[in-house]
Design an enzyme around this catalytic site. Structure first.
Site, PDB file in Angstrom:
ATOM      1  CG  ASP A  13      -1.881   1.158   1.274  1.00 32.90           C
ATOM      2  OD1 ASP A  13      -2.254   1.467   0.040  1.00 32.90           O
ATOM      3  OD2 ASP A  13      -2.435   1.383   2.373  1.00 32.90           O
ATOM      4  CD1 TRP A  16      -9.167   4.319   4.070  1.00 35.55           C
ATOM      5  CD2 TRP A  16      -8.679   2.319   4.076  1.00 35.55           C
ATOM      6  NE1 TRP A  16      -8.648   4.187   5.218  1.00 35.55           N
ATOM      7  CE2 TRP A  16      -8.162   2.663   5.283  1.00 35.55           C
ATOM      8  CE3 TRP A  16      -8.247   1.098   3.950  1.00 35.55           C
ATOM      9  CZ2 TRP A  16      -7.577   2.102   6.310  1.00 35.55           C
ATOM     10  CZ3 TRP A  16      -7.606   0.366   5.036  1.00 35.55           C
ATOM     11  CH2 TRP A  16      -7.180   1.348   6.098  1.00 35.55           C
ATOM     12  CD  GLN A  64      -6.733  -2.596   7.878  1.00 34.70           C
ATOM     13  OE1 GLN A  64      -7.435  -2.241   6.993  1.00 34.70           O
ATOM     14  NE2 GLN A  64      -5.563  -2.085   8.318  1.00 34.70           N
ATOM     15  CD1 TRP A  88      -8.214  -3.894   1.844  1.00 32.77           C
ATOM     16  CD2 TRP A  88      -8.034  -5.808   3.173  1.00 32.77           C
ATOM     17  NE1 TRP A  88      -7.704  -4.655   1.015  1.00 32.77           N
ATOM     18  CE2 TRP A  88      -7.632  -5.842   1.707  1.00 32.77           C
ATOM     19  CE3 TRP A  88      -7.922  -6.755   3.942  1.00 32.77           C
ATOM     20  CZ2 TRP A  88      -7.030  -7.065   0.958  1.00 32.77           C
ATOM     21  CZ3 TRP A  88      -7.451  -7.973   3.430  1.00 32.77           C
ATOM     22  CH2 TRP A  88      -7.123  -8.159   1.969  1.00 32.77           C
ATOM     23  CE  LYS A 132      -2.567   2.034  20.924  1.00 33.57           C
ATOM     24  NZ  LYS A 132      -3.537   2.940  20.608  1.00 33.57           N
ATOM     25  CE  LYS A 179       8.473   3.146  16.476  1.00 34.90           C
ATOM     26  NZ  LYS A 179       7.860   3.663  15.448  1.00 34.90           N
TER      27      LYS A 179
END
Length: 1135
Positions: free
Chosen positions: A88, A594, A630, A634, A667, A670
């Site tokens: 993508d 999308w 998704q 998607w 969760k 970083k």
RNA sequence: GAAAAUAUAGCUUAAUGGUAAUAGCAAAUACUUGAUAAGUAUUAGGUUGUCAGUUCAAGUCUGGCUAUUUUCACCA
């Protein structure tokens, strides 16, 4: 010379993976697994394209493991599974990354840097981490075609997207319209929701809020309201924090299921008597309880608190349709003006909407369709029309009376800015149209560049009319197999129910351009569906002189050049020509990324320009899998396009996997630094353990708490055990040169244990297949784990060890005894078959280790022609080999053994000390038969000489019965408690009656006017908890009593065993080979000489001694201790 | 703000509405030893997040609440 099964020093999973990875690469195993299935039925899989401008994380490993294992499984089942990778490459994340890289903002594009250069940077950057992704793909063993991926920025790909768009255009599904989007008047630009979610954009600000009074019109449809409550006039109260939207008001929305009250009171500013309608639940917000039914007569302007009285209660639904007078009429918002924009619009009505709450405001929502998404929707649905009395600079347009030209917020940092919202409020107050005006503090989004509040504003955008096929999408969704099902019905289903048209427009630079060209006046437009069509139109344009040929180039060359890259800025240089010779320019929009990924079933094959047949075979997908995030991405766009273009689902099964959290359930981010580096994990633990852990620890759709300790456990417990089992097999098979060259011994001729493990093995195959078929890999993996750990290793191998290492005895002629020989071969064959089958069963989940195991085994025997487990057929179970009676018999053996061992433990009698017998209370002939079938195993396992049954009807043991709730509960219902109590208290005679026939539980039934209650053996569970004189242990209905009496004979035998054990230890300490023969010399004066002589034969056989000698003195002696006796002896290896 | 998923021993996890809730890891204790960087046994560890309801019977079904995670929205 036979080949040998490889033996290893220790298990090294990363090393195994490495080795197998090379093997796959060298012999193109992946390619073969597809090529060899040519012509077979295909199993269609779509790879959701990741974006390679970010590093892959551990969560990618789980979804890819899932995808990979399904594809490998289906391949092994004989399907051809093509797996085209994809990337993508368009979209905002890429663009923002590039902006950051170049240190520019959107504004600068086209100024500081040309669009051409900018897009070239995007194209380069987007595959920045492709190498890392490819590396992860290889290392984790994800089989996907990396050499021929689809890439969404390629011309062929875009051409198919254009084809799709044109198909939609032809069907009338592609249209331009306005939508309400966040808009920054200060910056003069729309904002994406992404931009709106930048940190710091939402700020608490104080705004002037107004509760405005909308005067109801008395007419036929509202007469009842006036007459029922005997009032002459009444007002609807509606609250807004943006008074500047009031001139654009076109409707009032009420909640259909909200209760409203008509309240008689006064206007606090004008002190005029009024009747107002608001949600009953919100009355306390505006009126004090103690003033209810207060003195209306004495109210005057000096009284601070408003008296009030409820005149009527009305359901929201009933209010719908009532008309009201326009609040702020002006030249710009007359009905005529409104109908100029929206013919037949019916504004200034009460409508209903589900979004109305009674959380704040009045329960009646001021609806200005131009300035709110909900308002817009409601306006469209109810045909209110739309008014946009504010221009793009943020100021009122002409014709809004005294407010025209004024900015609705201070966008220009004017020195003497006065808030127009305040002025509107003042005007309303004066006109008896404001009920309450106050400052209201709320959280409101601001433009991240100008720091000014944004407004919601109607902007032009292109849409796909998904709502046109909404019902069909819902219908077809019901045919999709969702894992888990709740995502399909819940998250996805609800989403479909509330679907809105798909807003395709993006005003960015790096993306698929919308292929629509139109004339300046908008009279004529064309949607281009292919490069060929574009070239034809271009040619026409050159012919018409709209496109001017450049010097030194032919028209054909220019057409080639202009169509060589379908991105901005090139496509924007293309001017087409309308039917009457007018120039047509491309509309500015790019399309939502999308759409790129949603169209991958078609675009990856460059359909319909190529591969028509392939497409037919590859649509829809049998299976897709991605993260649950998704669902509205998607999964949705695939589904939408499938339905819109082909009236078909795009996938038959979809697995949505959950999130990967850190071990504390947080969760991974970083910033916190709890991110797991997938490369490190794979390097340390190897892909097999990692994959196995990810799959078996939690169902894919549950969120997974990722803990390194869990992988360690998998490595040690499962792979360690399986590896040990293989090592054990290899060790002895190499010694005996077993290479499965003998014919396979019929199952019926193998031992009970062999038959049992093979039965369990076939049951396992069946269950594993069922679970894989149902996309439940977690259960499949756990089944395999249980089989390997508990059944194969801990029971079969442990019990059979002796069969493998015991030399085959010779007959008088010095030949191997045939039967013994056969038994040993049967043991090897059985263990081999188990290991071999396991390698295939586990191959989808842990492909490297499975192949390693398979190749080690098959490399010697060559039983399978395929050189990789992944080219093999998935095992097929044989119903004939499954023996349920045998399986439950063995469970019995395990239970009884475990009970006996626990008794030994409790009374401190070692397993090496033989005991005479064990007593088991019988449950009948079948029961006894079952146990007799496994008696040998129990005796050997627990070192007991005999098993005796206590007949069911003996009066020696005490029985107890307990109600069987399941069978009785259904019959008895509410009498259950009483019956359970009664059954618990039955005496022995009564129990015998129950067991031998039927028993009347309520003899006094006629007195109590009840039905008779008969119970029989089915309705109770029998336990034995006392056998006089014995230590007993109980599990369920099974009771075991151990005879702990030690006779001198038993003691002597125990001694002999201990003695053997000590000598074995010496052998081992001295590193003797397994087959080394020894001589044993024992000091003569030892106290146990008699026992050693008595058990001479047994001892010699066990320790591989030719003879045992007794001597006065022993040199180089070892001293061992057996049962407190010191024995001095010497062990000599025979050479 | 809305919707969805999840909640069982310190950790991971099992349980067609039916006995006294399943295992593994970790802990403690012992045993075993030619699979040994393993194995076996024993012990301890539980108000099944919480409050109600349905039922003869609830970890399981229903509703409310709380926490975690996700998605959508942030609007009057």
């Amino acid at each position: 010379m036979n080949k040998k099964y490889p033996e290893y020093k220790q298990l090294n999973l990363p090393e195994i993976a490495n080795e197998i990875e090379h093997f796959w690469a060298e012999s193109s195993t992946f390619q073969k697994s597809i090529d060899e299935r040519e012509g077979h039925e295909s199993f269609v899989f779509y790879e959701g394209p990741p974006s390679a401008n970010g590093m892959p994380g551990i969560h990618h490993v789980i979804s890819r493991t899932l995808k990979d294992l399904v594809c490998r499984y289906k391949t092994m089942q004989g399907y051809q599974v093509k797996r085209k990778g994809g990337w993508d490459t368009h979209g905002l994340p890429v663009e923002l990354g590039v902006e950051k890289l170049l240190g520019i903002t959107k504004e600068d594009i086209g100024k500081k840097i040309s669009i051409e250069e900018y897009n070239a940077t995007c194209r380069r950057e987007v595959l920045k981490f492709k190498d890392k992704w490819d590396e992860l793909t290889r290392k984790m063993g994800y089989w996907v075609d990396l050499d021929h991926p689809y890439i969404t920025f390629e011309n062929n790909y875009i051409e198919t997207l254009w084809w799709c768009l044109k198909e939609l255009y032809k069907k009338g599904y592609l249209y331009e319209s306005v939508s309400i989007q966040p808009y920054s008047p200060a910056a003069g630009t729309g904002l994406s929701s992404h931009e709106l979610n930048q940190p710091g954009t939402y700020k608490d600000i104080k705004d002037t809020s107004v509760v405005a009074m909308f005067k109801a019109v008395k007419n036929d449809s509202s007469k009842w309201l006036f007459e029922d409550s005997k009032v002459e006039e009444l007002y609807f109260l509606a609250w807004t924090t943006t008074p500047w939207t009031l001139p654009s008001n076109l409707g009032l929305t009420v909640g259909p299921r909200i209760q409203y009250a008509l309240v008689q009171t006064f206007n606090p500013y004008t002190h005029l008597p009024i009747n107002v309608i608001l949600a009953e639940g919100l009355i306390p917000k505006y009126f004090k309880k103690e003033n209810e039914n207060g003195a209306v007569e004495t109210y005057n302007s000096e009284v601070k608190e408003l008296p009030w009285r409820i005149l009527a209660l009305i359901n929201g639904e009933k209010l719908a349709g009532i008309k009201y007078e326009q609040l702020l009429p002006s030249a710009a918002n007359t009905l005529e003006k409104i109908r100029e924009i929206t013919p037949n619009a019916e504004p200034f009505r009460i409508i209903t909407g589900d979004f109305v709450t009674t959380e704040d405001g009045t329960g009646i929502v001021h609806t200005a369709p131009a300035f709110g998404a909900d308002d817009f929707k409601a306006g469209q649905k109810n045909n209110l029309g739309i008014l946009t009395l504010v221009d793009k600079e943020g100021k009122f347009v002409e014709g809004v009376g005294e407010f025209s030209g004024r900015f609705v917020k201070d966008y220009k940092d004017e020195k003497n800015y006065t808030d127009v919202n305040v002025d509107i409020s003042v005007k309303l107050k004066k006109e008896n149209r404001a009920f309450k005006v106050e400052k209201y503090e709320h959280n409101y989004p601001h433009c991240w560049r100008t720091d000014k509040p944004i407004i919601y504003y109607p902007l032009d955008a292109w849409f796909i009319k998904t709502t046109a096929v909404k019902d069909r999408m819902i219908e077809l969704n019901k045919t999709i197999n969702w894992k888990p099902a709740s995502t399909g019905t819940g998250r996805f289903g609800n989403w479909l129910e509330n679907m809105v048209d798909w807003n395709l427009s993006r005003s960015r630079f790096w993306g698929t351009p919308l292929p629509v060209w139109r004339t300046g006046d908008g009279e004529e437009e064309i949607c281009i569906g292919s490069i060929e069509e574009l070239r034809t139109e271009l040619q026409r344009s050159f012919d018409a002189g709209v496109m001017k040929p450049h010097e030194g180039k032919t028209v054909a060359e220019q057409i080639d050049e202009l169509t060589s890259d379908l991105h901005k800025p090139f496509v924007d240089k293309i001017i087409l020509v309308s039917s009457n010779g007018m120039p047509m320019e491309r509309v500015a929009d790019l399309i939502d990324v999308w759409f790129d990924s949603g169209a991958m079933p078609y675009a990856q094959l460059h359909y319909p320009f190529e591969n028509k047949k392939e497409f037919k075979d590859n649509f829809p997908a049998d299976f897709i899998a991605e993260g649950v995030d998704q669902t509205r991405g998607w999964f949705y766009t695939l589904h939408a396009l499938g339905v819109l273009l082909f009236d078909s689902v795009a996938y038959k099964t979809v697995v949505s996997n959950g999130l990967v959290l850190d071990k504390n359930g947080n969760k991974m981010s970083k910033r916190v630094g709890n991110v797991i580096d997938p490369f490190e994990t794979l390097d340390i633990f190897g892909p097999d353990a990692t994959r196995w852990y990810l799959i078996t620890n939690a169902s894919p759709w549950d969120s997974l708490k990722f803990d390194i300790e869990g992988i360690k456990e998998v490595q040690r417990k499962f792979f360690g055990t399986l590896y040990n089992t293989y090592q054990f097999f290899a060790l002895y098979a190499n010694l005996d040169q077993f290479s499965y060259k003998e014919g396979s011994i019929e199952i019926g001729h193998r031992s009970e244990l062999d038959q049992w493990i093979l039965s369990e093995l076939n049951s396992l195959i069946k269950r594993v297949m069922e679970n894989f078929d149902q996309y439940e890999p977690t259960h499949a993996g756990r089944e395999i784990e249980y089989f390997v750990n508990e059944q194969l290793s801990n029971w079969y191998v442990r019990l059979c060890r002796r069969r493998f290492w015991k030399p085959v005895p010779l007959n008088q002629n010095g030949e191997n005894i045939i039967e013994e020989m056969q038994d040993k071969i049967a043991a090897y064959q059985t263990l081999y078959e188990c290991l071999d089958t396991i390698s295939a069963l586990m191959a989808p989940i842990s492909p490297f280790f499975a192949d390693w195991l398979y190749k080690n085994l098959n490399g010697v025997t060559g039983r399978q022609k395929e050189n990789s487990v992944h080219l093999r057929k998935f095992p097929i179970y044989s119903e004939a080999i499954i023996n349920h009676a045998l399986e439950s018999r063995m469970v019995m053996a395990q239970d009884i053994s475990s009970l006996i061992l626990s008794l030994r433990k409790k009374s401190g009698v070692k397993v090496r000390q033989p005991l005479q017998k064990v007593l088991i209370p019988s449950h009948g002939a079948d029961f006894e038969q079952q146990i007799l079938g496994v008696a040998k195993i129990i005796k050997a396992e627990t070192n007991i000489k005999e098993i005796d049954f206590l007949p069911a009807d003996n009066d020696f043991i005490k029985k107890r019965v307990k109600a069987n709730f399941k069978s009785l509960g259904k019959k008895l219902g509410s009498k259950m408690k009483w019956a359970a109590e009664k059954i618990n208290n039955l005496n022995e005679i009564e129990i015998d009656q129950v067991l031998s026939g039927t028993f009347l539980l309520n003899p006094e039934f006629s007195k109590l006017k009840e039905e008779e209650i008969y119970i029989n053996i089915e309705d109770v569970e029998v336990t034995t908890n006392e056998i006089p004189g014995y230590e007993i242990a109980v599990k369920g209905s099974l009771t075991v009593a151990l005879d702990l009496t030690l006779t001198p004979e038993l003691e002597k035998e125990g001694f002999a065993r201990e003695f053997v054990n000590r000598v074995q230890n010496i052998r081992k300490d001295r590193n003797f080979e397994l087959t080394d023969k020894i001589d044993l010399i024992i000091e003569d004066k030892n106290p146990a000489k008699d026992i050693i002589i008595e058990f001479n034969e047994y001892i010699c056989a066990e320790i591989l001694a030719e003879k045992i000698d007794f001597q006065k003195q022993v040199s180089e002696a070892s001293i061992i201790e057996v049962n407190n006796d010191q024995i001095t002896l010497q062990v000599n290896k025979k050479t």
